[in-house]
Enzyme design. Structure first.
Site, PDB file in Angstrom:
ATOM      1  N   HIS A  27     124.729 -37.465  19.843  1.00  0.00           N
ATOM      2  CA  HIS A  27     124.806 -38.369  18.696  1.00  0.00           C
ATOM      3  C   HIS A  27     124.563 -37.657  17.374  1.00  0.00           C
ATOM      4  O   HIS A  27     124.404 -38.305  16.342  1.00  0.00           O
ATOM      5  CB  HIS A  27     123.809 -39.511  18.877  1.00  0.00           C
ATOM      6  CG  HIS A  27     123.938 -40.208  20.202  1.00  0.00           C
ATOM      7  ND1 HIS A  27     123.184 -39.857  21.309  1.00  0.00           N
ATOM      8  CD2 HIS A  27     124.775 -41.193  20.602  1.00  0.00           C
ATOM      9  CE1 HIS A  27     123.538 -40.621  22.327  1.00  0.00           C
ATOM     10  NE2 HIS A  27     124.489 -41.435  21.931  1.00  0.00           N
TER      11      HIS A  27
ATOM     12  N   HIS B  94     128.563 -43.159  18.363  1.00  0.00           N
ATOM     13  CA  HIS B  94     129.821 -43.882  18.289  1.00  0.00           C
ATOM     14  C   HIS B  94     130.441 -43.698  16.907  1.00  0.00           C
ATOM     15  O   HIS B  94     129.739 -43.742  15.900  1.00  0.00           O
ATOM     16  CB  HIS B  94     129.614 -45.369  18.614  1.00  0.00           C
ATOM     17  CG  HIS B  94     128.607 -46.079  17.751  1.00  0.00           C
ATOM     18  ND1 HIS B  94     127.251 -45.846  17.831  1.00  0.00           N
ATOM     19  CD2 HIS B  94     128.786 -46.997  16.758  1.00  0.00           C
ATOM     20  CE1 HIS B  94     126.616 -46.610  16.957  1.00  0.00           C
ATOM     21  NE2 HIS B  94     127.514 -47.319  16.281  1.00  0.00           N
TER      22      HIS B  94
END
Length: 205
Positions: free
Chosen positions: A102, A122
């Site tokens: 991430h 994401h």
């Protein structure tokens, strides 16, 4: 770019197997990520896939290294809460190991530990992470520039967003609901494949 598909943990083994079998010749890799299913359920799913002609080399088992080893599947995806890449690499050097990251720092660490690729996201806000702002294309480009191993983008990637994603030059994209939750996964996968691989829609099908 490579097209990865990730299961969404919303279907029975029978339903999910049928969806995966329908896209087996279209996509590059299929991640089995069924967190609510037990070992017996996942084993049943894998058996259905193998009987249905899914190439074992396309399967990537999320988190459950034990299941991958049992079925002689050589690809695993390690989420952030799972074993370290270093630990798995030292014990099972034959495995192809992906790591979910991430940040740039996590991606660099994964590469140092021997990951074969990283799954970064994401990228955009997605239903699976509602209320959490996406990390954006700039962050994807930063990760891509920081490591030498392949970077796969994940999170809210739709057909309309593919041109924007491609500006960061990822090595692949990972799609979940856009394909697996579709009423016709094969058609959805073919549309993504057209862009990702540069094939015609008919050829992708």
């Amino acid at each position: 770019m490579r097209l990865h598909v990730i299961t969404d943990d919303r279907h029975s083994q029978e339903e999910l197997a049928a969806k995966i079998i329908s896209i087996k010749d279209i996509v590059d890799f299929i991640h089995i990520r069924e967190r609510s299913k037990n070992v017996s359920d996942i084993s049943d799913l894998i058996s259905r896939l193998l009987i249905g002609g899914v190439d074992k080399r396309k399967l990537i088992i999320n988190d459950r290294v034990d299941i991958a080893l049992f079925y002689n599947i050589h690809r695993v995806q390690l989420p952030s809460h799972s074993f370290s890449v270093k630990c798995v690499r030292s014990r099972f050097p034959h495995l192809k190991i992906g790591k979910s990251v991430h940040s740039v720092q996590e991606a660099v660490q994964a590469e140092k530990e021997g990951a074969d690729y990283v799954l970064f996201g994401h990228i955009f806000e997605t239903d699976s992470k509602k209320g959490r702002t996406g990390r954006g294309i700039g962050s994807l480009a930063d990760v891509k520039a920081a490591v030498h191993i392949p970077v796969i983008a994940i999170g809210g990637i739709t057909e309309k967003r593919l041109p924007e994603v491609q500006t960061a030059n990822p090595d692949g994209i990972a799609v979940m609901s856009g394909i697996i939750s579709s009423d016709c996964p094969a058609e959805a996968a073919a549309r993504f494949a057209c862009y990702v691989k540069g094939d015609s829609y008919e050829k992708a099908l």
